[in-house]
Every structure is written in C-alpha cells, then in structure tokens.
Design a protein around this motif. Structure first.
Motif, PDB file in Angstrom:
ATOM      1  N   GLY A  47      -9.580 -11.371   4.757  1.00 13.93           N
ATOM      2  CA  GLY A  47      -9.665 -10.296   3.758  1.00 13.93           C
ATOM      3  C   GLY A  47     -10.711  -9.255   4.097  1.00 13.93           C
ATOM      4  N   PHE A  51      -8.021  -7.813   7.599  1.00 11.96           N
ATOM      5  CA  PHE A  51      -7.187  -6.946   6.743  1.00 11.96           C
ATOM      6  C   PHE A  51      -7.502  -5.460   6.883  1.00 11.96           C
ATOM      7  N   ASN A 173      -4.082   4.900   6.266  1.00 16.04           N
ATOM      8  CA  ASN A 173      -3.621   3.742   5.516  1.00 16.04           C
ATOM      9  C   ASN A 173      -2.114   3.576   5.733  1.00 16.04           C
ATOM     10  N   ILE A 175       0.001   1.837   4.172  1.00 14.07           N
ATOM     11  CA  ILE A 175       0.831   1.748   2.962  1.00 14.07           C
ATOM     12  C   ILE A 175       0.901   3.096   2.241  1.00 14.07           C
ATOM     13  N   SER A 176      -0.264   3.612   1.889  1.00 13.30           N
ATOM     14  CA  SER A 176      -0.245   4.850   1.120  1.00 13.30           C
ATOM     15  C   SER A 176      -0.069   6.072   2.020  1.00 13.30           C
TER      16      SER A 176
ATOM     17  N   LEU B  24      -8.697  -7.724  -0.246  1.00 11.09           N
ATOM     18  CA  LEU B  24      -7.271  -7.646   0.075  1.00 11.09           C
ATOM     19  C   LEU B  24      -6.355  -7.401  -1.137  1.00 11.09           C
ATOM     20  N   LYS B  27      -7.197  -3.993  -3.028  1.00 19.58           N
ATOM     21  CA  LYS B  27      -6.905  -2.798  -2.230  1.00 19.58           C
ATOM     22  C   LYS B  27      -5.388  -2.614  -2.083  1.00 19.58           C
ATOM     23  N   LEU B  28      -4.698  -3.745  -1.857  1.00 22.94           N
ATOM     24  CA  LEU B  28      -3.242  -3.658  -1.715  1.00 22.94           C
ATOM     25  C   LEU B  28      -2.597  -3.108  -2.989  1.00 22.94           C
ATOM     26  N   ASP B  30      -3.938  -1.229  -5.215  1.00 23.70           N
ATOM     27  CA  ASP B  30      -4.265   0.195  -5.333  1.00 23.70           C
ATOM     28  C   ASP B  30      -3.372   1.036  -4.417  1.00 23.70           C
ATOM     29  N   ASP B  31      -3.258   0.557  -3.159  1.00 19.82           N
ATOM     30  CA  ASP B  31      -2.473   1.327  -2.188  1.00 19.82           C
ATOM     31  C   ASP B  31      -1.013   1.400  -2.584  1.00 19.82           C
ATOM     32  N   VAL B  32      -0.508   0.278  -3.059  1.00 24.02           N
ATOM     33  CA  VAL B  32       0.908   0.276  -3.443  1.00 24.02           C
ATOM     34  C   VAL B  32       1.128   1.221  -4.615  1.00 24.02           C
ATOM     35  N   ILE B  34      -0.601   3.874  -5.283  1.00 24.25           N
ATOM     36  CA  ILE B  34      -0.660   5.260  -4.772  1.00 24.25           C
ATOM     37  C   ILE B  34       0.656   5.598  -4.067  1.00 24.25           C
ATOM     38  N   TRP B  35       1.140   4.612  -3.325  1.00 28.45           N
ATOM     39  CA  TRP B  35       2.396   4.835  -2.598  1.00 28.45           C
ATOM     40  C   TRP B  35       3.542   5.149  -3.565  1.00 28.45           C
TER      41      TRP B  35
END
Lengths: 229, 747
Positions: A47, A51, A173, A175-176, B24, B27-28, B30-32, B34-35
């Motif tokens: 993590g 990550f 990033n 993903i975003s 992990l 953050k994931l 949050d990113d998802v 935003i995506w």
C-alpha cells in the motif's frame, strides 16, 4: 421424547469433540500470529511503497525546458509566455508560434534546444507538453479571476517551477488520468506548501478564508457552482 | 508446524488491517470517483484559443447571422451574431445544434452510386470525375434523344445565387422544369402581384416592428414563422410597445398562448372571418377612406372585359359577409366579429397576416387575398408598420448566352406542373404528372438542398412517382429520404463549409443579403454544388458550358454580387438601405395603375378548400409546427430531439393532440395507442389529451417520422405528409390543403 434427548446429546458431544481438536497449540498460535504479521507487513509495504509506483505512470516531457534560463531573458516574468488572452482566457503552455520568435534556428549549445528546433520548429509540429497543473474537465478555473482580480502570485499554486532548470517527470494517475502535481505527492494528503496539492480542498481552503471576495459571477454566491458549472 | 484454515484467516485479517492503514483503498476510492466525473469518452471542447468566424445560417429561410466559435479547426459552439440586423445575437435551437449536422457520422462523405435496388441503402463510393461523367453522360444521352425537356430540377435553397445558377443550368440544357419548394412566400408574392402590382421576383417586406396590432390568421409567429429569431425579437419589442397579437387558429399553439387574445375558429374559415371583419370596417366606415379613395381601385366597382360595371369589393363584402353570415361559417359570435373589427380599426398601425404555422404550405389564395384586403382597407401598404414588395437586389449581371436549338425548343415545352413559369412552382402537381406520364415522362430528376420525398404531402404517391423516374440525382450531404432513394449522390458541402449568399430573410423589413462562409474546411470528400453544376456544364459542352463559363462557383458568386461582395466579405451582410418603401404613392404595374381590391380577373371571396375525406372520417386532422422540430430539408439534430416534450414524442411514438371531450366520447384516454386513418394513409399514434384544441380537431406535428438521416431521428413518430394530400388551389394551382379528415380507432 427420549429419542430426541439422545440426539441432542450426540450433537453437543460432537461439538465438544470438535472444539477440543481445533484448539491451537503453542506452535499453531505462533503461525497464526506470523500469518497476521506477514499479511499486515506485505499489505503495508504494498500500500505504501508498491501501490504509488503502480498508480502513476512516469512520463518524460518531450523537451527538457529550462524555466530558469528563459525567465532571465524575458521582461514580464511568467506572463511573458503564460499570458492571458484579450478575451480573458488563459493561454496555458506556449504554442510553437510564440517559441518561433526566438527559436527559428538553434540559438545556443543545448542539445534539448537543438532537438526542439529539429523535431518541432522545422517540422511545424506543436510540442505535446504534459501539463502538470491541468485540472479535471469538471472544474471551471479562471486564471484571470485569480491572477488579475485577486492579485494572486503564480507561486501560490504552481510553486517554484519558474526557477527550475529541468522539467520533472510527469506522473500521471492511471485511473483518473490527472497529474500527481494536482493530486499531491503525498498519498495521505500531507502538505507543507500551498502549491503541494491542487485539489478541491485546497481551493476551498482559500475560498473559505476569503469569503468576501469570492463567489460565482452569475449568482454572486459562494458554493459548488463557482467551480463546477 | 501446520498451516491450516486459521492461518489463512489470520493472513487475510493481517492483509485487511495493513491495507486499511495504507493509502491504497482511500486513494483508489478517490481516483475512481474523479474518474467517474470525467468519463474519458465524454466529449469536451478542445482546449486552446477560441476564434470566432461570422457567417449566416441557411437551415431555414430565416437567414440569421451566426458566430461560430472554433478552437483550432474544431467547431465548439454556434451563437447568434451580435450585430446582425436580422437576429441581433439571437439564435434558435436548430441553429445552435448545427455543429451536430456538420460532425454527424451519417453524412454522405463522398460521391456515391447505387449498388443494390433503389432505396436499399447499398452504395459504392465513386470518384468525383466518375460521378460528373456519369451524370453528364446520362444528360447527354437525353439531349441526343431529343428529351432534354424531360429533366427536372428541385431546389429548396430559396432565391439565392446557387438556385439561380441551377435554373440557368437547366434552361441552358433545355428543360423548363425548374422547381422551388413552394411555401407561404409564394402566396404573399402572388397576393402582392395581384393586388399591389409587384413583380413576381419581388420579396415580401413586413415592417412588423412598427405595427401595434397584429391580426394573425394562424401564423406561428413564435413557432417558426418568417424569420424565426427575428420574430422572437419582434415579439419582445411588441411587449414593450404593448402591441397586441390576436391569434386566430383552432389550436392553442405557443403563439396563441403568448398572444393578447386567442380566437379559436372553425378550421378553414379564416378567409371568411377576414371578409366579415372587412364587412364591419365598411359598414361602420372604420377603414382608411383617404387611402382607399386615392390609391385603390375595384373597391366600389369593377369594369369587366366587356366594359360593364360589376360589383366591387365593397358590395361583394356587404352582400355576402355580414357578421351573422360569417358567424355561421366560423363559429364565432357576431358581436365578437364586430368587436374584433373595431379593435383592428382603432389601432394606429394594424396588420393582418396569413400563413398557418411556419407557412410551410402556400395555402388558399382566396384566403390570402381576403386577409390582404384588410391591409388594403387599413392602408397598411407601402408604409411604416405595413406590408410592401421589396425589390430583389440586382444580382443578374451574368452574361447572356443565346441558347442552342435543343435548349430553345426544350424550354418551350410545357412544364410538368402545368404552370406557365417557375415563378410559382406547383410542385404538388409534379407527382401526378410523373405517374401519368403526361404531358411527357420525366427521365431525370436533380434534387438540390431539398428532401421532397419527405416534405411533400401524399408520401405514397410521391414515392411511386420517384420509382417511375429512371434517374434521380441528389446533391445532399445528408442521407435524407430523397438521397436514400436516388441513383447517384453528388454531395454538396454543408452550410458551414461553403461560401454562398443567403436568400433574403423571410418577412423582414429590409432587403438583407448575408454571406455564408466556409467556416470549416470541408470535412469530407464533398464538393460545392455550384462547382458540381459548373463541372456538369463543362461535361455537357456546347452552349451549356458557355452559359456557365466560370472556373468555379466563387467566380460566379463574385460576378453575381458585384460591388456588394466586398462589404459582404467584410461584415458578413449587406443591407439595401436605398430600398425605402414608397409612401403609398408609386408607379404601379397593376392594370388599373392603383392597388386593386378586385379586378375583372379576381375578387377576394370565400371558397372553402375542399378537404379530403367523406363522412366515414368524423375528425379533422391539422398539422402544427414547433420550434423544436425541423421539418424542412434539415432534419432534427439529436440535441433538438432531446428537448422535444413527451406530449410530442414519447420514446419512439408520436402523439396526437385531441380535446378531452372528443377523446371521452370515443373512450380514449392519455397515451392510449390508436390507429389514425386518413384517406391518404394510416399510422399508429398515442393519444395526448389537450384542452387547447377544438373538439373534433386533432393535430400532429411536422418533422417526425423520418425513415432516413440517422439513427437519432429515423423511426421516431409519424410523418404527417404520409397522411395528408395536396389540394390544388383554383387560383394559384399551389397546395391549398390545411388539413384532412381522419378517424381514430383503438389499436
């Protein structure tokens, strides 16, 4: 009646048996603890260390631009190249047309400049700069409102990039799709300077402090629609 | 040492704990999130410097100035041009969505030749050279066979240079069959020609800004009539000046809802009401006597061909159109008619307008003359707040080339529609002529900026007529119904990609020419239809080539525009400030030398249009128009279909408006599926109960029921034209139908 009692006894007897055989002895208790620790450590390492490396792809800028050098040559600071257009919109990263004013031909000894002239100027191709501070499309941001109206300094949000001699790696990033400079280097949201991160909380931090001068042009009110139109 | 289930559980708990204390999951998450707010496939405008290009929108006869915002070569938005005299910065929903027409994936991107059966949708791409030589080859064959006159051309582009070039091409080729898409404009021009002595090529000028009382006989002033955005602006001005709009129509349209007064009358009796009002004006001496006495003839009496004095307009109206008589025809109270006439007369600058809805159909000439007679009675001719004929800006500076023998004899053949010239094209008479093969069969049809297969009523007969034409050539860059049923498509650039002059805006007070610019480089392998015509002429050679001598359309346009070209290129529009309407006194070209109420040739009367259908059809079906539906050559772009109300289109089904009382008597309720039948066709529709429509009348919108264009509009709703048919007007020969009888039954 007696039959049912017997059955109950048998069931509870089996349960007692089972619990006695499952009871961990000393060594298996150690293994359980060990497994817990292994799981904990591996996931912590994953993590915290792996990550972040997986989350961001690292991209080099097409040309290693020297901000420091250029800042010394121009008269109007950042705005010499990153200016506001007549209609108030922000020009962003300079277009080839601006660079060509000086770089029609190679000026100095820098191999990066030679590369720039060779690969872009001569061919007339725009440089695909990677923009560190690009906000998501759902955000409406006006440079004019911040720089002109609120008289903010570039450094407040962008840090000392103007003094840099090399362009840092652009971390995107996966993903975003946005830059790590916007999301902040620290994954847990730790920040030291105002420019360490450019997320919504960072915007609202300042907007909260200066409520009086903020607000949407349309509604004259503070709120979501100031930035999310 | 044994690794068992517990160890695994423990490992899992350890992983879960470790993960929870690492960035992990957070953050994931949050990113998802935003995506999800920035779907990468959602189109967003290109980033970069905005540039604005001024042009003109030619999607309807409005000719509004537009400013197109571009980032690099990508169009981002179309807005109304701020200082354009017609729309003053305003824009309608169709103009706004124009970029969707430009970037539509379903455009015709290259010349196409039919591969399968006609209408099957199988095409092969061909080169422009091949396309030109194929069409020129076929046209040459027809010349050789002495059949040049059996070619027809239809254009919906309005009176602009491209249309004139098209006509010139056909004339030089030897065909008399040049057709414009008829509209209410034809009726206005003809009324002005008959009663005011205007030339057939004049444009109708309406000084609506300066009127204070608008007697609108069904005109959809806020539903797309005239130049739509200009009408919206004018309506805003009327609010300020407290001008009154009186809307006379059987259905509560947007215009009626926003009017000062809405008067529903028996459909088709509008002409009678006009004459009833005239009766009151005359009886009570409320008309402008000075004007009528000094500048008109035919009011008191008419001298016929044999020199006898006959009844004039006055006596005709007094004898036949008393408020009581008109009351029976219109369903209005006699007192209401008298009151309306007094209000009309009391106004400083009253005007009476005709043209139902958007004025898509020419309508009854009797009705037009009767309504225009009100303008004559009030002296609203050639003066402030009135109606007048605008001279067409002189743009015929092209060289005169004598026709060759073929062309000379070809153009002398009768036209297929029976009209004496193309000044008023009787397009509605073309399908019967084609079907009967009389006076001669039609061998080739060229269609430019029009989609007759969809826009003409009695679709079935139009389709049958199309099937009989051996060669159909479309110049469309949209895969419209006509293009789909053609043999060759020679796609034109769309309006944002080509330079041309826009026709004078409909119902505007001054002659304004606007220049449409090539805002975008052509996206596909299309070609300006003007260039295509010039190339076809070159392919035909001889006098046709000599008549179209220009190297390209631009050269032709420059010559046509003359000294106007420079201001046009600079500002985008040119206003003929010299064309000031004469103050009631001018030289007239009518036989009497005055404005004519009546003559030996005509007298405004009331002959009800013979609406199709017998007693087995108890209802009356009327069309209606809305700003949210494009019903001409351009079909609705997706944005506009999105904003359609669920009372017009529900999913794929069209809705028919019916009065709750009528519906109740038939046992129908909201959204019931019914079969709508007329003598011309049938369709499945849903019921929409609407208090604002007269009992016994049902209404369908124009613009739906496409079978072509793209997946966004095809198969949605019902095409009204498949249910209606034309009724030839006894005076003009144009389509006078305003509706058709119909019946509904539960489906």
């Amino acid at each position: 009646m007696s039959n049912s009692d017997d059955r109950t006894q048998t069931v509870s007897g089996k349960a007692a048996e089972a619990s006695s055989t499952d009871k961990p002895d000393g060594s298996s208790r150690g293994i359980i603890v060990l497994c817990f620790c292994i799981g904990l450590v591996v996931s912590l390492v994953f993590g915290w260390v792996v990550f972040p490396k997986l989350l961001y792809s690292r991209k080099q800028q097409p040309i290693d631009f020297n901000h420091n050098l250029h800042a010394g040559l121009v008269s109007n600071g950042c705005e010499s190249c990153h200016f506001l257009r007549d209609d108030g919109t922000y020009s962003g990263t300079p277009k080839l047309a601006q660079c060509i004013d000086c770089h029609q031909d190679v000026q100095g000894n820098s191999p990066e400049e030679a590369k720039f002239v060779e690969q872009y100027v001569k061919k007339g191709i725009e440089v695909p700069w990677l923009v560190y501070a690009r906000q998501p499309d759902c955000v409406f941001f006006s440079h004019a409102a911040h720089v002109k109206a609120a008289k903010m300094d570039c450094v407040t949000c962008h840090g000392d990039i103007g003094d840099s001699e090399h362009l840092k790696v652009y971390e995107q990033n996966r993903i975003s799709g946005y830059s790590r400079d916007v999301e902040g280097a620290s994954l847990i949201g730790f920040k030291k300077h105002t420019w360490d991160r450019m997320k919504m909380d960072d915007c609202s931090e300042c907007h909260q402090k200066q409520k009086a001068v903020m607000g949407s042009v349309q509604t004259q009110k503070e709120g979501c629609f100031v930035c999310h139109k | 040492m044994k690794i068992d289930r517990r160890s695994f559980l423990s490992l899992g708990i350890g992983v879960a704990a470790g993960t929870a204390f690492s960035p992990l999951p957070w953050k994931l998450m949050d990113d998802v999130s935003i995506w999800t707010q920035n779907w990468p496939w959602t189109p967003v405008p290109a980033k970069g410097e905005s540039t604005w290009v001024n042009s003109v929108c030619t999607l309807c006869p409005g000719s509004c100035g537009i400013s197109v915002r571009k980032v690099d070569d990508r169009g981002v938005k179309i807005e109304g041009m701020k200082d354009h005299p017609v729309n003053q910065g305003g824009i309608c929903s169709l103009g706004l969505a124009g970029l969707q027409l430009l970037y539509s994936p379903d455009r015709v991107k290259t010349p196409l030749k039919r591969a399968g059966k006609r209408g099957e949708g199988k095409w092969v791409s061909i080169s422009w050279d091949q396309a030109i030589s194929e069409v020129a080859g076929k046209l040459k064959e027809l010349i050789t066979g002495g059949q040049a006159h059996t070619v027809a051309g239809i254009t919906g582009g309005g009176p602009n240079t491209l249309s004139r070039l098209f006509k010139r091409f056909l004339t030089a080729y030897g065909s008399p069959n040049f057709f414009n898409i008829p509209s209410i404009d034809d009726s206005y021009r003809l009324a002005l020609q008959m009663m005011n002595g205007a030339t057939p090529d004049a444009t109708v000028g309406l000084d609506l800004e300066n009127t204070d009382f608008i007697l609108s006989f069904g005109c959809g002033l806020l539903d797309g009539w005239g130049s739509p955005v200009h009408m919206f602006k004018t309506n805003t001005a009327w609010r300020k000046t407290q001008a009154r709009v009186i809307q006379i129509e059987p259905r509560l349209s947007r215009t009626a809802a926003k009017a000062y007064q809405w008067i529903p009358i028996t459909p088709g009796s509008e002409g009678a009401l006009a004459l009833g009002i005239a009766n009151v004006l005359i009886t009570e001496s409320l008309y402008r006597k000075d004007f009528v006495d000094n500048y008109t003839s035919g009011f008191e009496g008419v001298v016929n061909a044999s020199g006898e004095l006959q009844k004039g307009f006055k006596q005709h109206v007094l004898d036949n159109f008393s408020p009581k008589a008109v009351s029976e025809l219109t369903g209005l109270d006699p007192a209401a008619i008298t009151l309306l006439a007094r209000e009309f007369a009391k106004a400083k600058a009253p005007i009476a307008l005709f043209g139902r809805g958007q004025g898509k159909l020419p309508g009854s000439m009797d009705e037009a003359l009767a309504i225009h007679a009100l303008n004559m009675l009030m002296g609203a001719i050639n003066q402030k707040g009135g109606i007048y004929a605008l001279p067409t800006p002189d743009s015929q500076t092209w060289p005169v080339v004598p026709p060759d023998a073929v062309a000379d004899s070809g153009v002398k053949e009768p036209r297929l529609d029976g009209a004496s010239s193309d000044a008023y094209s009787r397009l509605n008479q073309l399908p019967p002529a084609v079907l009967s093969g009389k006076p001669y069969p039609l061998n080739a049809l060229l269609v430019m900026e029009a989609n007759p297969l969809y826009t003409m009523s009695n679709s079935k007969a139009v389709q049958e007529a199309f099937d009989k034409i051996p060669l159909v050539v479309s110049f469309s860059s949209f895969m419209d119904e006509t293009a789909q049923n053609s043999d060759l498509i020679l796609p034109n650039h769309i309006y944002l990609e080509r330079q041309e002059d826009a026709p004078l805006p409909a119902g505007f007070s001054k002659p304004v020419i606007s220049l449409s610019k090539a805002v975008f480089k052509p996206l596909h392998n299309t070609q300006h239809a003007g260039d295509t015509l010039i190339l076809l002429a070159k392919g035909l050679g001889g006098s046709v080539a000599e008549t179209l001598p220009w190297k390209d359309f631009e050269a032709c346009l420059k010559q046509a525009m003359g000294d106007k070209m420079e201001p046009l290129q600079k500002t985008g529009y040119w206003v003929n400030t010299g064309a000031v309407f004469p103050d009631g006194k001018t030289t007239f070209t009518t036989p009497s030398g005055k404005f004519e109420f009546a003559s030996s040739a005509f007298c405004p009367g009331f002959t009800p249009v013979k609406i199709e259908g017998d007693a087995s059809y108890p209802l009356l079906l009327i069309p209606y128009d809305t700003m949210r539906l494009a019903s001409g050559y351009a079909a609705n772009p997706p944005f506009d279909t999105k904003i359609l109300e669920e009372t017009i289109l529900l999913h794929q089904d069209g809705l028919i408006e019916i009065n709750p009382k009528t519906a109740q008597s038939m046992g129908l309720s909201e959204n019931d599926r019914v079969l709508l039948q007329t003598p011309r066709g049938q369709a499945n529709v849903l019921i929409h109960l609407e208090e604002g429509i007269m009992p016994g009348v049902i209404a369908l919108p124009r613009g739906l029921g496409h079978t072509a264009y793209d997946a966004y509009i095809a198969g949605k709703g019902v095409n009204l034209n498949g249910l209606t048919g034309p009724v030839a007007d006894p005076i003009s020969g144009l389509d006078a139908a305003w509706g058709i009888k119909a019946k509904l039954s539960k489906a």
